[in-house]
Write an enzyme that holds these catalytic residues in place. Structure first.
Site, mmCIF file in Angstrom:
data_model
loop_
_atom_site.group_PDB
_atom_site.id
_atom_site.type_symbol
_atom_site.label_atom_id
_atom_site.label_comp_id
_atom_site.label_asym_id
_atom_site.label_seq_id
_atom_site.Cartn_x
_atom_site.Cartn_y
_atom_site.Cartn_z
ATOM 1 C CG ASP A 34 -11.314 1.060 -22.555
ATOM 2 O OD1 ASP A 34 -10.856 1.119 -23.697
ATOM 3 O OD2 ASP A 34 -12.202 0.503 -22.181
ATOM 4 C CD GLU B 216 -15.789 1.380 -30.628
ATOM 5 O OE1 GLU B 216 -15.253 0.828 -29.425
ATOM 6 O OE2 GLU B 216 -14.958 1.175 -31.770
#
Length: 257
Positions: free
Chosen positions: A57, A46
């Protein structure tokens, strides 16, 4: 057959997906990192497209995004780097990016480039389901790109079933209602959520992400799903590495062995 479909047709458990940020730690590290991930024994790669505001994140991945951008990484540069990578890397490859920079690049051009270089799927965390169905599903399909949606402990059963119905690859199970980042272990509350989703008997495979960092958390996650996604812990390994290929392979082996 799309490589993601082929993978889940041939392997149903302990599937390991490794996330890393393109252009990190150095601009030209993208392909070497991919090669080392495959050599280490992971199942999916990924690639995070660096963005200045990666809302989902935590500090580790945010930091890698900023370093990659400072290194000069861009969407155009990433696609230039990925030209010809299929001669060396055979695993399914998923691009993870936020909607804004993809829209600035041009959605159709983005999908076209993905197909040209050999990308198999996309994760766009802030792409609304209805917008995907109304505007982009037919485009993704025409370029052979599998789209992945995220669910979390707060996602209703109705919504999970809607996502399952409109997914043709795998479902990304966010393990907790928080940002990404390695945690010490998996809580009873998280396990209750994993069990609840497992009992729904969804048609798509599920990978658990956020807080997966080592053999113990990977094995626990794999009991309740088809496998897991590791991001922040891998980014830390890469950041501190003196020998990228060796350290990446050793880290992945420590998780899956």
């Amino acid at each position: 057959m799309n490589r993601i479909h082929y993978l889940f047709n041939t392997k149903q458990d302990r599937v390991l997906s490794i996330y890393f940020t393109a252009g990190f730690p150095k601009l030209e590290d993208t392909i070497p990192v991919m090669e080392a991930i495959e050599a280490g024994g992971a199942d999916i790669i990924e690639i995070g497209i660096p963005y200045s505001d990666p809302i989902a994140d935590g500090p580790t991945i945010q930091d890698s995004n900023m370093i990659a951008l400072e290194n000069g990484m861009s969407m155009k540069k990433l696609f230039d780097q990925l030209k010809g990578f299929r001669a060396k890397v055979h695993l399914p490859v998923v691009l993870m990016g936020y909607l804004n920079p993809i829209m600035q690049f041009g959605m159709e051009e983005f999908c076209k480039k993905c197909k040209e270089v050999g990308v198999d799927g996309l994760i766009v965390p802030d792409l609304p389901m209805q917008q995907y169905l109304d505007e982009y599903k037919s485009l993704f399909d025409s370029y052979g790109l599998v789209n992945t949606f995220l669910i979390s402990p707060q996602t209703s059963e109705k919504r999970i079933r809607e996502i399952d119905e409109n997914t043709d690859g795998f479902i990304y199970m966010v393990s907790s209602h928080s940002i990404t980042g390695a945690k010490a272990d998996i809580s009873e509350e998280q396990i209750a959520y994993f069990e609840r989703v497992k009992a729904m008997n969804l048609k798509n495979p599920r990978l658990i992400g956020f807080g997966i960092s080592d053999a113990q958390t990977f094995t626990t996650a794999s009991k309740y799903s088809n496998g897991a996604i590791i991001g922040s812990a891998f980014i830390k390994t890469v950041k501190n590495s003196q020998n990228l290929s060796k350290d990446i392979q050793e880290y992945i082996q420590s998780v899956i062995s």
